[in-house]
Design an enzyme around this catalytic site. Structure first.
Site, mmCIF file in Angstrom:
data_model
loop_
_atom_site.group_PDB
_atom_site.id
_atom_site.type_symbol
_atom_site.label_atom_id
_atom_site.label_comp_id
_atom_site.label_asym_id
_atom_site.label_seq_id
_atom_site.Cartn_x
_atom_site.Cartn_y
_atom_site.Cartn_z
ATOM 1 N N LYS A 59 0.828 -1.222 0.000
ATOM 2 C CA LYS A 59 0.000 0.000 0.000
ATOM 3 C C LYS A 59 0.857 1.266 0.000
ATOM 4 C CE LYS A 59 -2.096 -0.650 3.937
ATOM 5 N NZ LYS A 59 -1.523 -1.924 4.419
ATOM 6 N N ARG A 98 -9.066 1.187 9.415
ATOM 7 C CA ARG A 98 -8.561 -0.144 9.738
ATOM 8 C C ARG A 98 -9.575 -0.951 10.547
ATOM 9 N NH1 ARG A 98 -2.759 0.982 9.293
ATOM 10 N NH2 ARG A 98 -1.498 -0.864 9.673
ATOM 11 N N ARG A 141 11.557 -6.071 4.824
ATOM 12 C CA ARG A 141 11.429 -4.680 5.285
ATOM 13 C C ARG A 141 12.090 -4.520 6.653
ATOM 14 N NH1 ARG A 141 5.582 -2.026 5.229
ATOM 15 N NH2 ARG A 141 5.359 -2.828 7.330
ATOM 16 N N ARG A 152 12.361 -1.397 11.515
ATOM 17 C CA ARG A 152 11.156 -0.987 12.247
ATOM 18 C C ARG A 152 10.924 -1.931 13.413
ATOM 19 N NH1 ARG A 152 6.164 0.595 8.292
ATOM 20 N NH2 ARG A 152 5.026 -0.346 10.014
ATOM 21 N N ARG A 156 0.497 -8.358 14.072
ATOM 22 C CA ARG A 156 -0.097 -7.393 13.139
ATOM 23 C C ARG A 156 -0.986 -8.093 12.117
ATOM 24 N NH1 ARG A 156 3.844 -4.022 10.164
ATOM 25 N NH2 ARG A 156 2.272 -2.420 10.107
HETATM 26 P P1 AMP Z 1 1.355 1.120 9.209
HETATM 27 O O1 AMP Z 1 2.592 1.900 8.922
HETATM 28 O O2 AMP Z 1 0.183 1.554 8.371
HETATM 29 O O3 AMP Z 1 1.571 -0.357 9.129
HETATM 30 O O4 AMP Z 1 0.930 1.436 10.715
HETATM 31 C C1 AMP Z 1 1.790 1.158 11.799
HETATM 32 C C2 AMP Z 1 0.990 1.072 13.090
HETATM 33 O O5 AMP Z 1 0.323 2.304 13.345
HETATM 34 C C3 AMP Z 1 -0.111 0.029 13.113
HETATM 35 O O6 AMP Z 1 0.363 -1.267 13.408
HETATM 36 C C4 AMP Z 1 -1.005 0.583 14.227
HETATM 37 O O7 AMP Z 1 -0.452 0.350 15.497
HETATM 38 C C5 AMP Z 1 -0.936 2.078 13.966
HETATM 39 N N1 AMP Z 1 -2.007 2.518 13.029
HETATM 40 C C6 AMP Z 1 -1.851 3.013 11.769
HETATM 41 N N2 AMP Z 1 -3.040 3.316 11.220
HETATM 42 C C7 AMP Z 1 -3.984 3.012 12.145
HETATM 43 C C8 AMP Z 1 -5.407 3.072 12.165
HETATM 44 N N3 AMP Z 1 -6.126 3.523 11.119
HETATM 45 N N4 AMP Z 1 -6.036 2.662 13.305
HETATM 46 C C9 AMP Z 1 -5.346 2.219 14.370
HETATM 47 N N5 AMP Z 1 -4.021 2.115 14.418
HETATM 48 C C10 AMP Z 1 -3.318 2.513 13.307
#
Ligand code: AMP
Length: 187
Positions: free
Chosen positions: A13, A88, A127, A133, A144
Site C-alpha cells: 500500500k 482499519r 522490510r 522498524r 499485526r
Molecule cells: P502502518 O505503517 O500503516 O503499518 O501502521 C503502523 C501502526 O500504526 C499500526 O500497526 C497501528 O499500530 C498504527 N495505526 C496506523 N493506522 C492506524 C489506524 N487507522 N487505526 C489504528 N491504528 C493505526
C-alpha cells in the site's frame, strides 16, 4: 480523487500510494507515518502511541478519526488524497463515511491490494532488515497479521456492500502492481 488503500501489512500500500500520489498530484496520507512522527515529540500521548505501535495493536478509533478529520482539511488535500492505513476497523469506516458526508465529499474508490500470506511474511522480513522498524520483528509481524484479519478484513465485506471495492493483484513486483492499480482506477 479520494481513495482508500486497503490490504495486509506488507501488501505494498505504502509504495503504491506514494507512486500514485506523485502521478496524480494528490496527498498521500499514511496514518502509520503520522503516528510514528507523533511518537517523536516526547509527549505522554506519543509514548502511549509508541507502545501500541511497537506491540502491533491498533491505536484507538477515536484518536484516529480525530487525526483524519483534521488532516483532510489541509490545503494539500483539496485536489484529493489517498488514505493509506485508514480506515482499519469498521467503526473507522463508518466514521469516515459520516465525515465525508458532512464535508460534502465522497470516496471515489477503495483499492484492495491482494497478496498471499506467505508473500506478506516474506516482504515484512525484508522490510525489517531494511528499515529496522521495531514493529517488523517476527513476533510483532504475527500479531499485526492477526489484528489485520480480525479488525481490518471485515472492511472488505463492508466496502463490497457499499459497491466501492476494487481488487488489485499485488503479488508481482512494484511496477506491475502499479499498472494493475492504474487499470483498476481507469487511468
Ligand atoms: P502502518 O505503517 O500503516 O503499518 O501502521 C503502523 C501502526 O500504526 C499500526 O500497526 C497501528 O499500530 C498504527 N495505526 C496506523 N493506522 C492506524 C489506524 N487507522 N487505526 C489504528 N491504528 C493505526
Amino acid at each position: 480523487m479520494r481513495l482508500v488503500f486497503l490490504g495486509a501489512p506488507g501488501a505494498g500500500k505504502g509504495t503504491q500510494a506514494k507512486r500514485l500520489s506523485d502521478k496524480l498530484n494528490i496527498a498521500h496520507i499514511s496514518t502509520g507515518d503520522m503516528l510514528r512522527s507523533a511518537t517523536q515529540d516526547g509527549s505522554e500521548l506519543g509514548k502511549r502511541v509508541k507502545s501500541i505501535i511497537d506491540s502491533g495493536q491498533l491505536v484507538s478509533d477515536e484518536l484516529m478519526i480525530e487525526l483524519i478529520n483534521d488532516r483532510v482539511d489541509h490545503e494539500d488535500c483539496r485536489s484529493g488524497y489517498i488514505l493509506d492505513g485508514f480506515p482499519r476497523t469498521v467503526p473507522q469506516a463508518e466514521a469516515l463515511q459520516k465525515m465525508m458526508e458532512s464535508k460534502g465529499s465522497k470516496l471515489d474508490g477503495v483499492l484492495l491490494f491482494e497478496v498471499s500470506e506467505a508473500e506478506v511474511l516474506n516482504r515484512l522480513r525484508n522490510r525489517a532488515a531494511q528499515e529496522n522498524r521495531v514493529d517488523d520483528t517476527e513476533e510483532v509481524q504475527i500479531s499485526r497479521i492477526a489484528v489485520y484479519k480480525e479488525k481490518t478484513e471485515p472492511l472488505i465485506a463492508y466496502y463490497k456492500q457499499h459497491g466501492e471495492l476494487k481488487v488489485v493483484d499485488s503479488s508481482a513486483g512494484p511496477d506491475q502492481v502499479f499498472d494493475n492499480l492504474l487499470k483498476a482506477i481507469g487511468r
